[in-house]
Design an enzyme around this catalytic site. Structure first.
Site, PDB file in Angstrom:
ATOM      1  N   THR A 191       1.225  -1.432  -0.214  1.00  0.00           N
ATOM      2  CA  THR A 191       0.017  -0.128   0.260  1.00  0.00           C
ATOM      3  C   THR A 191       1.005   1.362  -0.496  1.00  0.00           C
ATOM      4  O   THR A 191       2.052   1.330   0.355  1.00  0.00           O
ATOM      5  CB  THR A 191      -0.818  -0.336   1.143  1.00  0.00           C
ATOM      6  OG1 THR A 191      -1.353   1.561   1.243  1.00  0.00           O
ATOM      7  CG2 THR A 191      -0.145  -0.430   2.371  1.00  0.00           C
ATOM      8  N   ASP A 192       0.346   2.712  -0.339  1.00  0.00           N
ATOM      9  CA  ASP A 192       1.082   3.684   0.047  1.00  0.00           C
ATOM     10  C   ASP A 192       1.138   3.866   0.770  1.00  0.00           C
ATOM     11  O   ASP A 192       1.898   5.267   1.125  1.00  0.00           O
ATOM     12  CB  ASP A 192       0.315   4.547  -1.111  1.00  0.00           C
ATOM     13  CG  ASP A 192      -1.195   4.673  -0.495  1.00  0.00           C
ATOM     14  OD1 ASP A 192      -1.935   4.642   0.085  1.00  0.00           O
ATOM     15  OD2 ASP A 192      -1.818   5.831  -1.445  1.00  0.00           O
TER      16      ASP A 192
HETATM   17  P1  NAD Z   1      -9.651  -7.388   3.260  1.00  0.00           P
HETATM   18  O1  NAD Z   1      -9.517  -7.237   4.159  1.00  0.00           O
HETATM   19  O2  NAD Z   1     -11.129  -6.902   1.686  1.00  0.00           O
HETATM   20  O3  NAD Z   1      -8.734  -8.617   2.216  1.00  0.00           O
HETATM   21  C1  NAD Z   1      -8.371  -9.569   3.268  1.00  0.00           C
HETATM   22  C2  NAD Z   1      -8.633 -10.540   2.909  1.00  0.00           C
HETATM   23  O4  NAD Z   1      -7.527 -11.701   3.714  1.00  0.00           O
HETATM   24  C3  NAD Z   1      -9.734 -11.850   3.154  1.00  0.00           C
HETATM   25  O5  NAD Z   1     -10.038 -12.109   2.393  1.00  0.00           O
HETATM   26  C4  NAD Z   1      -9.268 -12.296   4.430  1.00  0.00           C
HETATM   27  O6  NAD Z   1     -10.583 -13.286   5.055  1.00  0.00           O
HETATM   28  C5  NAD Z   1      -8.219 -12.686   4.231  1.00  0.00           C
HETATM   29  N1  NAD Z   1      -7.346 -12.851   5.281  1.00  0.00           N
HETATM   30  C6  NAD Z   1      -6.785 -11.870   6.394  1.00  0.00           C
HETATM   31  N2  NAD Z   1      -6.380 -12.814   7.068  1.00  0.00           N
HETATM   32  C7  NAD Z   1      -5.757 -13.935   6.774  1.00  0.00           C
HETATM   33  C8  NAD Z   1      -5.111 -14.889   7.251  1.00  0.00           C
HETATM   34  N3  NAD Z   1      -4.443 -15.202   7.847  1.00  0.00           N
HETATM   35  N4  NAD Z   1      -4.508 -16.029   6.297  1.00  0.00           N
HETATM   36  C9  NAD Z   1      -4.889 -15.745   5.682  1.00  0.00           C
HETATM   37  N5  NAD Z   1      -6.089 -15.216   4.768  1.00  0.00           N
HETATM   38  C10 NAD Z   1      -6.558 -14.116   5.373  1.00  0.00           C
HETATM   39  O7  NAD Z   1      -8.423  -6.199   1.587  1.00  0.00           O
HETATM   40  P2  NAD Z   1      -8.577  -6.120   0.496  1.00  0.00           P
HETATM   41  O8  NAD Z   1      -9.185  -3.771   0.607  1.00  0.00           O
HETATM   42  O9  NAD Z   1      -8.912  -6.610  -0.228  1.00  0.00           O
HETATM   43  O10 NAD Z   1      -7.221  -5.631   0.232  1.00  0.00           O
HETATM   44  C11 NAD Z   1      -6.440  -6.980   0.054  1.00  0.00           C
HETATM   45  C12 NAD Z   1      -4.655  -6.313   0.120  1.00  0.00           C
HETATM   46  O11 NAD Z   1      -4.437  -5.008  -0.492  1.00  0.00           O
HETATM   47  C13 NAD Z   1      -3.959  -6.400   1.602  1.00  0.00           C
HETATM   48  O12 NAD Z   1      -2.933  -6.792   1.413  1.00  0.00           O
HETATM   49  C14 NAD Z   1      -3.460  -4.826   1.666  1.00  0.00           C
HETATM   50  O13 NAD Z   1      -2.956  -4.406   2.176  1.00  0.00           O
HETATM   51  C15 NAD Z   1      -3.640  -4.319   0.102  1.00  0.00           C
HETATM   52  N6  NAD Z   1      -3.779  -3.410   0.039  1.00  0.00           N
HETATM   53  C16 NAD Z   1      -5.744  -2.706  -0.466  1.00  0.00           C
HETATM   54  C17 NAD Z   1      -5.905  -1.724  -0.625  1.00  0.00           C
HETATM   55  C18 NAD Z   1      -6.963  -0.676  -0.620  1.00  0.00           C
HETATM   56  O14 NAD Z   1      -7.364   0.139  -0.654  1.00  0.00           O
HETATM   57  N7  NAD Z   1      -8.186  -2.289   0.038  1.00  0.00           N
HETATM   58  C19 NAD Z   1      -4.592  -0.724  -1.805  1.00  0.00           C
HETATM   59  C20 NAD Z   1      -3.498  -1.211  -1.761  1.00  0.00           C
HETATM   60  C21 NAD Z   1      -3.802  -2.430  -1.196  1.00  0.00           C
HETATM   61  O1  DAU Z   2      -3.653   3.972   0.217  1.00  0.00           O
HETATM   62  C1  DAU Z   2      -4.954   2.410  -0.024  1.00  0.00           C
HETATM   63  C2  DAU Z   2      -5.674   2.084   1.391  1.00  0.00           C
HETATM   64  O2  DAU Z   2      -6.772   2.305   1.633  1.00  0.00           O
HETATM   65  C3  DAU Z   2      -5.264   0.105   2.396  1.00  0.00           C
HETATM   66  O3  DAU Z   2      -3.877   0.239   2.008  1.00  0.00           O
HETATM   67  C4  DAU Z   2      -5.943   0.267   3.347  1.00  0.00           C
HETATM   68  O4  DAU Z   2      -5.603  -1.288   2.656  1.00  0.00           O
HETATM   69  C5  DAU Z   2      -7.443   0.817   2.997  1.00  0.00           C
HETATM   70  O5  DAU Z   2      -8.099   0.417   3.907  1.00  0.00           O
HETATM   71  C6  DAU Z   2      -7.422   2.429   2.460  1.00  0.00           C
HETATM   72  O6  DAU Z   2      -7.045   2.996   4.088  1.00  0.00           O
HETATM   73  P1  DAU Z   2      -7.621   4.530   4.434  1.00  0.00           P
HETATM   74  O7  DAU Z   2      -7.660   4.425   5.507  1.00  0.00           O
HETATM   75  O8  DAU Z   2      -7.108   5.664   3.248  1.00  0.00           O
HETATM   76  O9  DAU Z   2      -9.301   3.583   3.534  1.00  0.00           O
HETATM   77  P2  DAU Z   2     -10.976   4.235   4.751  1.00  0.00           P
HETATM   78  O10 DAU Z   2     -12.303   3.925   2.920  1.00  0.00           O
HETATM   79  O11 DAU Z   2     -10.279   3.639   5.828  1.00  0.00           O
HETATM   80  O12 DAU Z   2     -10.762   5.754   4.335  1.00  0.00           O
HETATM   81  C7  DAU Z   2     -10.809   6.865   3.164  1.00  0.00           C
HETATM   82  C8  DAU Z   2     -10.722   8.391   3.768  1.00  0.00           C
HETATM   83  O13 DAU Z   2     -12.109   7.936   4.593  1.00  0.00           O
HETATM   84  C9  DAU Z   2      -9.829   8.192   4.822  1.00  0.00           C
HETATM   85  O14 DAU Z   2      -9.761   9.165   4.895  1.00  0.00           O
HETATM   86  C10 DAU Z   2     -10.534   8.097   6.244  1.00  0.00           C
HETATM   87  C11 DAU Z   2     -11.861   8.618   5.749  1.00  0.00           C
HETATM   88  N1  DAU Z   2     -13.129   8.215   6.254  1.00  0.00           N
HETATM   89  C12 DAU Z   2     -13.011   7.012   6.562  1.00  0.00           C
HETATM   90  C13 DAU Z   2     -14.297   6.287   6.831  1.00  0.00           C
HETATM   91  C14 DAU Z   2     -14.304   4.324   7.543  1.00  0.00           C
HETATM   92  C15 DAU Z   2     -14.417   9.036   7.240  1.00  0.00           C
HETATM   93  O15 DAU Z   2     -14.534  10.190   6.831  1.00  0.00           O
HETATM   94  N2  DAU Z   2     -15.411   8.643   7.759  1.00  0.00           N
HETATM   95  C16 DAU Z   2     -15.810   7.107   7.699  1.00  0.00           C
HETATM   96  O16 DAU Z   2     -16.284   6.480   8.275  1.00  0.00           O
END
Ligand code: NAD
Ligand code: DAU
Length: 352
Positions: free
Chosen positions: A131-132
């Site tokens: 992640t960033d």
């Molecule tokens: P998510 O929370 O939706 O999914 C995570 C998955 O991992 C789930 O299916 C969960 O059951 C599984 N998991 C958790 N612990 C585990 C374990 N011990 N063994 C096996 N499986 C396990 O997450 P996401 O948003 O899909 O993110 C996926 C990856 O991408 C993460 O590594 C996150 O850091 C990275 N990432 C996410 C974002 C974002 O915006 N969502 C951005 C950049 C990077």
């Molecule tokens: O930047 C990549 C990351 O983006 C990933 O690594 C993480 O897994 C992913 O969850 C996400 O992190 P953020 O913290 O940026 O995402 P989130 O959706 O939780 O929040 C986005 C922005 O919105 C952040 O500035 C917090 C704000 N927020 C979030 C929630 C849940 C609110 O203002 N209200 C809320 O209820």
């Protein structure tokens, strides 16, 4: 033909990746390993069970024995590592699970790959999806993060991902493990768990509930459609250089309040209501240590791998809103159980 192991394939990005990969690489075989935590959901993979080249294994990446079985038995040559605890707010409420899965789990996976790939064949690859957030927070005037940005994680989640990134790097330099790391910005799209800003806003707006915005709502995130992220990982797998890192993002910086208002307007257009849904916006106590701004410079992805995002944000957001409208059953089910308790604790409301 590749034999892939996708960890965390029942989560948001993982399930989108599995669907994308099977649709575009029908000759490959794909094994999903997922512990099915609160964030993992087999319904996000429904319809794939009948495919002969797809298998789901319910298991934990911290289980070394299991990994040491899966890799050789399936002759895995490609690992895409998504499994993680991923929500910043939960990492603030309880960091331990983040250290276990994100640090210990990544270490266990690296060790298993090192053992399985001791006689490295050409073409073996492990992509660590990071992640960033590991780079910390940007001031408004600072240039976006690149592959050379300094690590400055601020939340327990970001610190656990940073630790994993360092382990991955070390396994390349020390053991020559064929690893690549991606650092991606915020993803949005179908199948995202409703604890995250965009699905939370869509669902609360639909249910006429307060939409919680942290602090002044002016924090900035750089949003990328999940399918563009999947295509980015595909490009890294195809042509990325081992041991390197790749920053993925769409140069699509938005303030949280703008996103929330855009979703409200979009829903008002699709399903008119008596009052504009933006009236539901409620400013709540800020997230502790809330990073002000993330932004990614994806020049390396564009110049070296020819990748570029395909979704215009307005279209991707509208598609996402429509997806949640059409998949009420999916989000109603994932909200049951633990999520109600978490929501009550995080937002200080009753569990009803
Ligand atoms: P998510 O929370 O939706 O999914 C995570 C998955 O991992 C789930 O299916 C969960 O059951 C599984 N998991 C958790 N612990 C585990 C374990 N011990 N063994 C096996 N499986 C396990 O997450 P996401 O948003 O899909 O993110 C996926 C990856 O991408 C993460 O590594 C996150 O850091 C990275 N990432 C996410 C974002 C974002 O915006 N969502 C951005 C950049 C990077
Ligand atoms: O930047 C990549 C990351 O983006 C990933 O690594 C993480 O897994 C992913 O969850 C996400 O992190 P953020 O913290 O940026 O995402 P989130 O959706 O939780 O929040 C986005 C922005 O919105 C952040 O500035 C917090 C704000 N927020 C979030 C929630 C849940 C609110 O203002 N209200 C809320 O209820």
């Amino acid at each position: 033909m590749r034999q892939l192991l996708v960890t965390g394939g029942a989560g948001f990005i993982g399930s989108n990746f599995v669907r994308y990969w099977l649709a575009h690489h029908a000759d490959d075989r794909l094994v999903v390993l997922d512990a099915l935590t609160y964030a993992g959901n087999l319904e996000s993979l429904s319809g794939l069970e009948s495919l002969a080249n797809y298998q789901f294994i319910h298991g934990d990446i911290c289980d070394a024995e299991l990994l040491e079985e899966i890799l050789p038995e399936n002759d895995i040559d490609t690992i895409v590592h998504f499994a993680a605890e991923s929500h910043v707010d939960r990492s603030i409420l309880g960091p331990e699970a983040f250290i276990r899965t994100n640090v210990q789990g990544t270490f266990t996976l690296l060790e298993a790959a090192r053992k399985a790939w001791v006689n490295a064949r050409r073409g073996q690859r492990l992509v660590h999806v990071s992640t960033d957030e590991v780079f910390g927070s940007l001031e408004r005037h600072e240039p976006p993060f690149t592959e050379t940005s300094r690590y400055r994680p601020n939340s327990p989640y970001a610190a656990s991902k940073a630790a994993a990134d360092h382990l991955v790097r070390a396994y390349f330099h020390t053991y020559g493990l064929p690893v690549l790391t991606t650092n991606c910005s915020n993803n949005y799209g179908p199948y995202q768990f409703p604890e995250k800003l965009i699905p939370l806003t869509i669902i609360n707006a639909l249910e006429n509930k307060p939409i919680p915005v942290y602090g002044d709502g002016c924090n900035v995130r750089d949003w990328l459609h999940v399918e563009d992220h999947c295509r980015g990982i595909e490009a890294v797998l195809a042509a990325g250089e081992k041991g390197q890192t790749y920053s993925i993002g769409a140069s699509n910086e938005r303030e949280n309040l703008d996103i929330v208002q855009q979703i409200c307007n979009c829903l008002d257009g699709m399903l008119p209501s008596k009052r504009p849904r933006r009236d539901l916006i409620t400013f709540v106590t800020d997230r502790p240590g809330h990073d002000r701004r993330y932004a990614i410079d994806a020049s390396r992805m564009r110049n070296e791998l020819g990748w570029h995002p395909t979704y215009a944000f307005a279209d991707g957001l509208e598609q996402t809103v429509r997806w949640y409208l059409a998949h009420r059953r999916w989000w109603e089910r994932v909200r049951r159980g633990d999520y109600r308790h978490y929501y009550a604790q995080q937002y200080g409301v009753s569990e009803a």
